[in-house]
Motif scaffolding. Structure first.
Motif, PDB file in Angstrom:
ATOM      1  N   LEU A  48       0.880  -1.164   0.000  1.00  0.00           N
ATOM      2  CA  LEU A  48       0.000   0.000   0.000  1.00  0.00           C
ATOM      3  C   LEU A  48       0.919   1.216   0.000  1.00  0.00           C
ATOM      4  N   GLN A  49       0.897   1.979  -1.062  1.00  0.00           N
ATOM      5  CA  GLN A  49       1.854   3.076  -1.224  1.00  0.00           C
ATOM      6  C   GLN A  49       1.142   4.336  -1.692  1.00  0.00           C
ATOM      7  N   GLY A  50       1.571   5.464  -1.153  1.00  0.00           N
ATOM      8  CA  GLY A  50       1.096   6.745  -1.646  1.00  0.00           C
ATOM      9  C   GLY A  50       1.914   7.161  -2.860  1.00  0.00           C
ATOM     10  N   THR A  51       1.288   7.839  -3.784  1.00  0.00           N
ATOM     11  CA  THR A  51       2.017   8.274  -4.989  1.00  0.00           C
ATOM     12  C   THR A  51       2.992   9.411  -4.697  1.00  0.00           C
ATOM     13  N   ARG A  52       2.871  10.031  -3.520  1.00  0.00           N
ATOM     14  CA  ARG A  52       3.816  11.088  -3.126  1.00  0.00           C
ATOM     15  C   ARG A  52       4.751  10.608  -2.008  1.00  0.00           C
ATOM     16  N   ASP A  53       4.926   9.309  -1.896  1.00  0.00           N
ATOM     17  CA  ASP A  53       5.779   8.733  -0.856  1.00  0.00           C
ATOM     18  C   ASP A  53       7.244   8.970  -1.216  1.00  0.00           C
ATOM     19  N   ALA A  54       7.922   9.773  -0.421  1.00  0.00           N
ATOM     20  CA  ALA A  54       9.333  10.094  -0.674  1.00  0.00           C
ATOM     21  C   ALA A  54      10.249   8.905  -0.413  1.00  0.00           C
ATOM     22  N   PRO A  78      -3.469   7.754  -4.785  1.00  0.00           N
ATOM     23  CA  PRO A  78      -3.150   9.050  -5.383  1.00  0.00           C
ATOM     24  C   PRO A  78      -3.006  10.159  -4.343  1.00  0.00           C
ATOM     25  N   ASP A  79      -1.963  10.946  -4.505  1.00  0.00           N
ATOM     26  CA  ASP A  79      -1.693  12.143  -3.696  1.00  0.00           C
ATOM     27  C   ASP A  79      -1.270  11.854  -2.263  1.00  0.00           C
ATOM     28  N   PRO A  87      -3.074  16.120   0.615  1.00  0.00           N
ATOM     29  CA  PRO A  87      -3.333  17.561   0.705  1.00  0.00           C
ATOM     30  C   PRO A  87      -4.815  17.850   0.472  1.00  0.00           C
ATOM     31  N   ALA A  88      -5.286  18.946   1.007  1.00  0.00           N
ATOM     32  CA  ALA A  88      -6.697  19.330   0.861  1.00  0.00           C
ATOM     33  C   ALA A  88      -7.103  19.423  -0.609  1.00  0.00           C
TER      34      ALA A  88
END
Length: 114
Positions: A48-54, A78-79, A87-88
């Protein structure tokens, strides 16, 4: 990590591993080294990964999951960042993202593990 232990010697009664933000590499230093041991894990895995995961370049984590073939499933949120914060401007709340995560894990557990 549990995956390192599972790769070294199968853990009793472990039927699958779910990774909430697999830390594939240090921030800003894309690499797949931290995933090398996963080829020795022989239970189903859910990433399970966020697309903005640094800590997990999206293309690299996709390559890792693809290389593990049927043992691995990847869900990109996503995001979302490494903590699954969005983010909002994404139009979703962190709570909504957590529900997506939980639903994905429940579905995976019902279908991917023996």
């Amino acid at each position: 990590m549990t995956s390192l232990a599972q790769a070294a010697s199968p853990l009793p009664r472990v039927r699958g591993l779910a990774f909430f933000g697999f830390p594939l590499h240090p921030a800003g230093k894309p690499s797949r080294e931290r995933a090398q041991h996963l080829s020795d894990v022989h239970v189903p895995m859910l990433f399970l990964q966020g697309t903005r995961d640094a800590l997990a370049d999206q293309a690299l984590i996709a390559q890792v999951a693809e290389g593990l073939a049927k043992r691995a499933r990847l869900l990109l949120l996503p995001d979302a960042d490494h903590s699954f914060h969005v983010p909002a401007r994404s139009g979703r709340t962190d709570a909504e993202v957590r529900y997506v995560l939980l639903d994905a894990v429940v579905e995976w557990m019902a279908t991917a593990t023996p």
